[in-house]
Design an enzyme around this catalytic site. Structure first.
Site, mmCIF file in Angstrom:
data_model
loop_
_atom_site.group_PDB
_atom_site.id
_atom_site.type_symbol
_atom_site.label_atom_id
_atom_site.label_comp_id
_atom_site.label_asym_id
_atom_site.label_seq_id
_atom_site.Cartn_x
_atom_site.Cartn_y
_atom_site.Cartn_z
ATOM 1 N N SER A 21 0.839 -1.213 0.000
ATOM 2 C CA SER A 21 0.000 0.000 0.000
ATOM 3 C C SER A 21 0.871 1.260 0.000
ATOM 4 O O SER A 21 0.600 2.224 -0.726
ATOM 5 C CB SER A 21 -0.873 0.037 1.256
ATOM 6 N N GLY A 92 -5.974 -3.534 -7.600
ATOM 7 C CA GLY A 92 -7.117 -2.693 -7.253
ATOM 8 C C GLY A 92 -6.650 -1.334 -6.749
ATOM 9 O O GLY A 92 -7.254 -0.301 -7.060
ATOM 10 N N ARG A 120 -13.818 -6.407 -10.810
ATOM 11 C CA ARG A 120 -13.919 -5.772 -9.484
ATOM 12 C C ARG A 120 -14.680 -4.443 -9.568
ATOM 13 O O ARG A 120 -14.509 -3.695 -10.527
ATOM 14 C CB ARG A 120 -12.517 -5.606 -8.881
ATOM 15 N N SER A 165 -13.247 1.420 3.133
ATOM 16 C CA SER A 165 -12.267 1.134 2.084
ATOM 17 C C SER A 165 -11.253 2.265 1.967
ATOM 18 O O SER A 165 -11.611 3.405 1.677
ATOM 19 C CB SER A 165 -12.976 0.956 0.735
ATOM 20 N N GLN A 167 -9.084 2.435 -0.307
ATOM 21 C CA GLN A 167 -8.929 2.783 -1.725
ATOM 22 C C GLN A 167 -9.931 3.862 -2.111
ATOM 23 O O GLN A 167 -9.603 4.809 -2.825
ATOM 24 C CB GLN A 167 -9.075 1.541 -2.598
ATOM 25 N N ASP A 313 -6.838 -8.192 4.505
ATOM 26 C CA ASP A 313 -6.061 -9.044 3.593
ATOM 27 C C ASP A 313 -5.486 -10.279 4.292
ATOM 28 O O ASP A 313 -4.948 -11.182 3.645
ATOM 29 C CB ASP A 313 -4.922 -8.236 2.956
ATOM 30 N N LYS A 340 -12.507 -9.030 -3.718
ATOM 31 C CA LYS A 340 -11.039 -8.907 -3.806
ATOM 32 C C LYS A 340 -10.581 -9.579 -5.109
ATOM 33 O O LYS A 340 -11.368 -9.760 -6.027
ATOM 34 C CB LYS A 340 -10.391 -9.528 -2.569
ATOM 35 N N ARG A 344 -12.897 -14.254 -1.928
ATOM 36 C CA ARG A 344 -12.007 -14.922 -0.972
ATOM 37 C C ARG A 344 -12.751 -15.742 0.070
ATOM 38 O O ARG A 344 -12.128 -16.585 0.719
ATOM 39 C CB ARG A 344 -11.065 -13.902 -0.301
HETATM 40 O O1 S3P Z 1 -5.587 1.193 0.079
HETATM 41 C C1 S3P Z 1 -4.921 0.146 -0.026
HETATM 42 O O2 S3P Z 1 -3.697 0.177 -0.281
HETATM 43 C C2 S3P Z 1 -5.601 -1.146 0.170
HETATM 44 C C3 S3P Z 1 -6.840 -1.185 0.761
HETATM 45 C C4 S3P Z 1 -7.614 -2.415 0.958
HETATM 46 O O3 S3P Z 1 -8.628 -2.483 -0.030
HETATM 47 P P1 S3P Z 1 -10.039 -1.716 0.148
HETATM 48 O O4 S3P Z 1 -9.807 -0.264 0.112
HETATM 49 O O5 S3P Z 1 -10.859 -2.179 -1.028
HETATM 50 O O6 S3P Z 1 -10.591 -2.189 1.449
HETATM 51 C C5 S3P Z 1 -6.749 -3.668 0.843
HETATM 52 O O7 S3P Z 1 -7.560 -4.812 0.749
HETATM 53 C C6 S3P Z 1 -5.812 -3.598 -0.330
HETATM 54 O O8 S3P Z 1 -4.970 -4.721 -0.351
HETATM 55 C C7 S3P Z 1 -4.918 -2.379 -0.272
HETATM 56 C C1 PEP Z 2 -6.839 -6.816 -2.175
HETATM 57 C C2 PEP Z 2 -5.537 -6.661 -2.424
HETATM 58 O O1 PEP Z 2 -4.974 -5.716 -3.257
HETATM 59 P P1 PEP Z 2 -5.627 -4.782 -4.369
HETATM 60 O O2 PEP Z 2 -6.999 -4.390 -3.906
HETATM 61 O O3 PEP Z 2 -4.698 -3.619 -4.507
HETATM 62 O O4 PEP Z 2 -5.668 -5.583 -5.643
HETATM 63 C C3 PEP Z 2 -4.549 -7.506 -1.686
HETATM 64 O O5 PEP Z 2 -3.351 -7.220 -1.814
HETATM 65 O O6 PEP Z 2 -4.914 -8.468 -0.994
#
Ligand code: S3P
Ligand code: PEP
Length: 429
Positions: A21, A92, A120, A165, A167, A313, A340, A344
């Protein structure tokens, strides 16, 4: 295909590679800031290399030398229009954070990812970005990549997040940097705060009151030096391995211990694991620690609510851990696992069942009864790195070998995973 099996205690010291991240963010923030940003401890994994590839296509120079990276950028205001499609691979984080940044830039772009990314949901970012005035087109009303984005001047919003989230939160905050007015984002549960921390490190004023984060538009990032801590989500595999393989002792150095990420440590301690933190250091803006794990008797627990985003994760490996704990472990409020790299909940339940686990899926998680002796089988990874690593760690306690249908996907987050596997199984340092 890769076949793995080891019987006997695990020993050794591992230096945990960079946090995924934080590595993504170091490149993105460096690409937005005009000037030279330097990064050390960068994770050279497939996902983070996708982020580098995308920013190079908008005219940012990136040099990678092992875990050291130099980002030279003309600043987001001078990004060039990419003349190819931006490919975000399996990531993602790249897709969603970049959507926010591109929407607020002045370039037109198209983003696409691999088969998994194409399934996704993206509406969680395109909806709030559109409320800010963003022009984004994608399949199913903007829910799926490819996304076509015409960058433009955006307006601030006050947004109540429907999901926990990081993200989504990050896409909005990054877009808000160049928007007119003050943006606020309210979380339903606290998600990882690496964006807020790194924005401050790049000189941006970010305010926080309880669950609301506020940012005034029109702030520019100042280039910085970023020290990336090791990834606790990678460390989690060895924490579980050390806890479940009898007579083991593993020391993990350079583990990022940001409180929004340390749910796995809390759960291991609740279950009776012998886990010690033996000293911590502060990097450029995030803390690291050394963790030591020893095998011990484990008891079942319940994992739910605000704990979930702090270990989202880690749930696949936590499920394996629960197969070795006495009693019924229940994981609730984890619907996010369905969107994901793969679903999962289904993947973990199917694959651990193949190994002989007593596990069932529920609407929002799973129930695992233990302790259960496991045997070998062929694990389908579904191209999901965390399912692959869960299968590999299982091979340390199964009575016969475990085969992974695809071990290559592990390089998405942990390129030297199998070196570390060898290190702890041979006891070499
Ligand atoms: O912001 C990030 O770097 C991440 C946020 C998480 O996802 P979500 O924002 O969808 O929860 C996590 O599962 C992903 O591996 C990395
Ligand atoms: C969900 C994950 O990553 P991303 O959402 O960035 O694909 C992960 O690393 O488990």
């Amino acid at each position: 295909m890769k076949t793995l099996h080891h019987q006997g205690p695990l020993k050794g010291t591992l230096v945990i590679p960079g946090d995924k991240s934080i590595s993504h963010r170091s490149i993105l923030f460096g690409a937005m800031a005009q000037g030279t940003t330097t990064v050390e401890g960068f994770l050279q994994s497939d996902d983070c290399l996708s982020t580098i590839d995308c920013v190079q296509r908008v005219g940012v120079q990136v040099e990678v030398d092992g875990d050291r990276v130099t980002v030279n950028s003309p600043g987001i205001e001078n990004w060039k229009e990419p003349d190819t499609i931006l490919y975000t691979g399996n990531s993602g984080t790249t897709t969603r954070l970049l959507a926010g940044v591109l929407a607020s830039s002045s370039v037109a772009s198209v983003m696409i990812g691999d088969e998994s990314i194409q399934k996704r949901p993206m509406k969680r970012v395109t909806d709030p970005l559109r409320l800010m005035g963003a022009e984004i087109i994608g399949r199913s009303g903007g829910n799926f990549t490819p996304l076509a984005i015409q960058g433009k001047k955006l307006a601030a919003i006050s947004y109540q997040m429907p999901v926990a989230s990081a993200q989504v939160k990050s896409a909005i905050l990054l877009a808000a940097l160049r928007a007119e007015g003050t943006t606020s984002v309210t979380e339903i549960d606290t998600s990882r705060d690496h964006t807020e921390k790194m924005l401050r490190h790049f000189g941006v004023e970010v305010h926080q009151t309880e669950s609301t984060i506020t940012l005034q538009g029109g702030q520019k990032l100042t280039p910085a030096h970023v020290v990336v801590p090791g990834d606790i989500s990678s460390a989690a595999f060895w924490l579980v391995a050390g806890a479940i393989v009898p007579d083991s002792f593993i020391r993990l150095e350079n583990v990022g211990v940001n409180p929004t990420r340390d749910g796995i440590v809390e759960v291991l301690q609740e279950m009776g694991a012998t886990l010690r933190m033996t000293g911590s250091t502060s990097g450029s803006h995030e803390e690291t620690a050394t963790l030591e794990i020893e095998s011990s008797h484990l008891t079942a627990t319940e994992v739910q609510g605000s704990q979930i985003p702090r270990l989202i994760d880690e749930i696949p490996i936590l499920a394996l851990l629960a197969t070795q704990a006495t009693g019924v472990t229940v994981i609730r409020d984890a619907e996010e696992l369905k969107v994901k790299e793969t679903n999962r909940i289904d993947a973990v339940v199917n694959e651990l069942t193949k190994l002989g686990a007593q596990i069932e899926s529920t609407e929002d998680g799973m129930r695992i009864t233990g302790p259960t002796p496991l045997h070998g089988a062929t694990i389908t990874t579904y191209g999901d790195h965390r399912i692959g690593m869960m299968g590999a760690i299982a091979s340390l306690i199964t009575s016969s070998p475990v085969t992974l249908d695809n071990a290559d996907c592990i390089s998405v987050s942990y390129p030297n995973f199998f070196e570390h596997y060898k290190q702890v199984t041979t006891g070499s340092n």
